[in-house]
Design an enzyme around this catalytic site. Structure first.
Site, PDB file in Angstrom:
ATOM      1  N   HIS A 180       0.750  -1.087  -0.567  1.00  0.00           N
ATOM      2  CA  HIS A 180      -0.142  -0.001  -0.183  1.00  0.00           C
ATOM      3  C   HIS A 180       1.381   1.095  -0.579  1.00  0.00           C
ATOM      4  O   HIS A 180       0.500   2.057  -0.793  1.00  0.00           O
ATOM      5  CB  HIS A 180      -1.018  -0.075   1.102  1.00  0.00           C
ATOM      6  CG  HIS A 180      -0.698   0.524   2.151  1.00  0.00           C
ATOM      7  ND1 HIS A 180       0.301  -1.351   3.408  1.00  0.00           N
ATOM      8  CD2 HIS A 180      -0.464   1.423   3.046  1.00  0.00           C
ATOM      9  CE1 HIS A 180       1.127   0.493   4.306  1.00  0.00           C
ATOM     10  NE2 HIS A 180       0.081   1.376   3.919  1.00  0.00           N
TER      11      HIS A 180
ATOM     12  N   ASP B  67      -0.429  -7.524   1.576  1.00  0.00           N
ATOM     13  CA  ASP B  67       0.204  -6.222   1.760  1.00  0.00           C
ATOM     14  C   ASP B  67       0.976  -5.870   1.789  1.00  0.00           C
ATOM     15  O   ASP B  67       2.382  -5.757   2.076  1.00  0.00           O
ATOM     16  CB  ASP B  67      -0.811  -5.427   2.734  1.00  0.00           C
ATOM     17  CG  ASP B  67       0.125  -3.622   2.586  1.00  0.00           C
ATOM     18  OD1 ASP B  67      -0.247  -3.626   2.096  1.00  0.00           O
ATOM     19  OD2 ASP B  67      -0.051  -3.330   3.414  1.00  0.00           O
TER      20      ASP B  67
ATOM     21  N   SER C 124       5.686   1.526   8.113  1.00  0.00           N
ATOM     22  CA  SER C 124       5.185  -0.020   7.235  1.00  0.00           C
ATOM     23  C   SER C 124       6.028  -0.421   5.971  1.00  0.00           C
ATOM     24  O   SER C 124       6.756   0.623   5.313  1.00  0.00           O
ATOM     25  CB  SER C 124       3.594   0.618   5.711  1.00  0.00           C
ATOM     26  OG  SER C 124       2.919   0.046   7.237  1.00  0.00           O
TER      27      SER C 124
END
Length: 204
Positions: free
Chosen positions: A49, A79, A154
């Protein structure tokens, strides 16, 4: 003579320094950059993402060198995205040699800016799976910690007390909460993405 608290502090600092050499900055979206983990000398695992383009993804290495990567494959269900460099300039992360355990002290590492690696301390609170994600896929396994998910973390690494990478962190699967994809699972996905560019999953 250093007390136990000082020894623990020095040990954590050494772990960060050791693992930081495999954590890179990934600038693949309009807002702030995120992080990535060197998987092979020319491949980076990051969160899907945080990479909004497929070509010419800007990557900054731990020494400040800028390189350009291409997306080799994506898997929205987990992801995860795999980036490929033209040259072998990365120091691959050392995968954990033991399974993660609830109660284990860990460090979440990210490199969301040019100022260097950042760290957040936590404890493994859950090792579980399979589980359905908000992206509609199934995770074979996941790790949840109470480490603070700082902005840009992330795609970064969760490391154990030996500086080994337990998994890849993402806030894109559980409404902003930090989840970790175990390295064994992430490595299987990465190998498939490197060969095929995507993951084929059976469904009813």
């Amino acid at each position: 003579m250093a007390n136990e608290f000082e020894q623990l502090s020095e040990a954590m600092s050494s772990v960060v320094e050791q693992a930081a050499g495999s954590v890179v900055l990934v600038n693949g979206r309009r807002r702030m950059p995120a992080s990535g983990v060197a998987y092979k000398p020319n491949m980076i695992l990051t969160a899907d993402h945080v990479v909004e383009v497929d070509e010419d993804v800007q990557v900054f290495l731990p020494d400040g060198q800028e390189v350009i990567a291409q997306v080799a494959g994506r898997d929205a269900s987990s992801d995860l995205a795999l980036l490929r460099l033209e040259e072998e300039v990365l120091t691959p992360a050392q995968a954990a040699s033991s399974d993660p355990k609830v109660g284990e002290l860990v460090l979440a590492l990210g490199r969301p800016g040019m100022s260097g690696v950042q760290a957040s301390l936590g404890v493994i609170s859950v090792v579980n799976g399979p589980a359905r994600t908000r992206r509609g896929g199934m995770l074979e396994a996941f790790i949840r910690t109470d480490a603070l998910p700082l902005p840009g973390f992330s795609g970064g690494a969760l490391v154990n007390a030996s500086g080994e990478v337990i998994g890849i962190n993402t806030s894109g699967l559980a409404h902003g909460a930090l989840l970790t994809i175990p390295m064994a699972q992430a490595a299987k996905i990465a190998d498939t993405l490197a060969e095929h560019g995507s993951i084929r999953r059976a469904f009813l």
